[in-house]
Write an enzyme that holds these catalytic residues in place. Sequence first.
Site, short mmCIF file in Angstrom:
data_model
loop_
_atom_site.label_atom_id
_atom_site.label_comp_id
_atom_site.label_asym_id
_atom_site.label_seq_id
_atom_site.Cartn_x
_atom_site.Cartn_y
_atom_site.Cartn_z
N ASN A 52 24.33 -4.10 70.90
CA ASN A 52 23.11 -5.03 71.27
C ASN A 52 23.12 -6.14 70.05
OD1 ASN A 52 22.14 -3.26 69.26
ND2 ASN A 52 19.99 -3.38 69.71
N ASP A 263 21.21 6.00 63.59
CA ASP A 263 20.50 4.94 64.31
C ASP A 263 19.90 3.85 63.24
OD1 ASP A 263 19.52 3.23 66.23
OD2 ASP A 263 17.93 4.54 66.65
C1 NCD Z 1 17.16 -0.30 67.40
C2 NCD Z 1 17.39 -1.87 67.07
O1 NCD Z 1 16.68 -2.40 66.34
O2 NCD Z 1 18.50 -2.33 67.51
N1 NCD Z 1 15.88 0.14 67.18
C3 NCD Z 1 15.39 1.26 66.67
O3 NCD Z 1 13.92 1.39 66.56
N2 NCD Z 1 16.09 2.23 67.15
C4 NCD Z 1 17.32 -0.07 68.92
C5 NCD Z 1 17.46 1.20 69.38
O4 NCD Z 1 18.30 1.99 69.00
O5 NCD Z 1 17.16 1.45 70.46
ZN ZN Z 2 18.04 3.13 71.29
ZN ZN Z 3 19.98 2.25 68.20
#
Ligand code: NCD
Ligand code: ZN
Ligand code: ZN
Length: 386
Positions: A52, A263
Amino acid sequence: ETINGEGKFLFPGLIDVHTHLREPGQEDKEDILSGSRAAVRGGFTTILAMANTQPVIDKRALAEFVRLQGVRAGYAQVLPIGTVTKGMQGEELVEMADMKEGGVAAFSDDGKNIQNGEVMRLALEYAKLTGLPIISHCEDKYLAGDGFMRRGIAAGRMGLKGIPASAESVIVSRDLILAEETGGKLHLAHISTAESVDLIRRAKARGVNVSAEVNPHHLIFCDEDIHLTDTSLKVNPPLSSKEDRAALIDGLRDGTIDMIATDHAPHTQAEKARPFAEAPFGIASLETALSAVYQHLVLTGKLTWERVIEAWSYLPAQRFGLKGGTLTPGSAADMVLFDPAYQEVIEPGNLVSKARNTPFLGQTLQGFPVMVWVGGRLVQENRRVL
Ligand code: NCD
Ligand code: ZN
Ligand code: ZN
């Protein structure tokens, strides 16, 4: 040269299948150089970069760009993840085979969930042919609505609009059914509820081709830890209840949840300084995740150290078909020397990530990687990225 490893742990370099490195397009938050430096500082020798970005990784050339930027940076191995749809919003499947040539390790809708079961099914059919995993963001955006934290008692007390647990479990159910129907390799990102753990446990018992990850913050914090004045715990999916957290730990312990992934979601200080409702979701975690897990889960007896290392190196390597994940004599070493006694204050001056959006800022954590090798080359020593 001999290294004195007395009192320390040597293990395979960690593999993180879920990081947001923000390049191309959002280099004010992070870039591949700063993100991969943060990775090796935190003990990660291979990281998968989520799709993304801006533009979204939906072409072979973009995937190759991400991979090459990782090679140029020369720290952790950076493997791109492609998106399952063009620009991550259309209904059209991208040229997955072409992106595979560009070196993507998986495909995903993470960060901008597409709400189209047909695209997911086709992606899983493709996964069946190629063996590349399809990573689901596991969120129904209509059910999630414009909530900021998990619907429940804590959200009610704070007067914050809640996201129901069903926003996750509805998509987890859908994707488990589609994986069962197609036989394609499904990976469920950032599982955060007891109901999801239950669904995955039952699907695995039926032999569904699924793996799942949990993020350290969902194992350590819960919705009651959130304060309106501190946006560092505003994350997607939102922190769940204590009961959910206990179910996630149980699920990780018994193998229902295969792996841990950070993440890592870096944002600028200005963005995170906005009022709670307006700040972006995400926690930057590459530099603190391993220590936080060691301190909060291993030292407290909730998880064994062996299970943590398996869940963060061997199993990700197996599932995503990557090198590494074991210490094999004769092969180029991706490995970590970890000092369980090393203490460090998490402060801006120490962090090599561009981001500061960590709930551990100002706190002392214990247990850190003190030497990290990638491909046999020392890239971090005594907490300094070389
Ligand atoms: C992620 C991002 O900032 O791209 N944010 C999040 O809170 N985890 C997006 C995601 O992993 O869904
Ligand atoms: Zn996600
Ligand atoms: Zn993510």
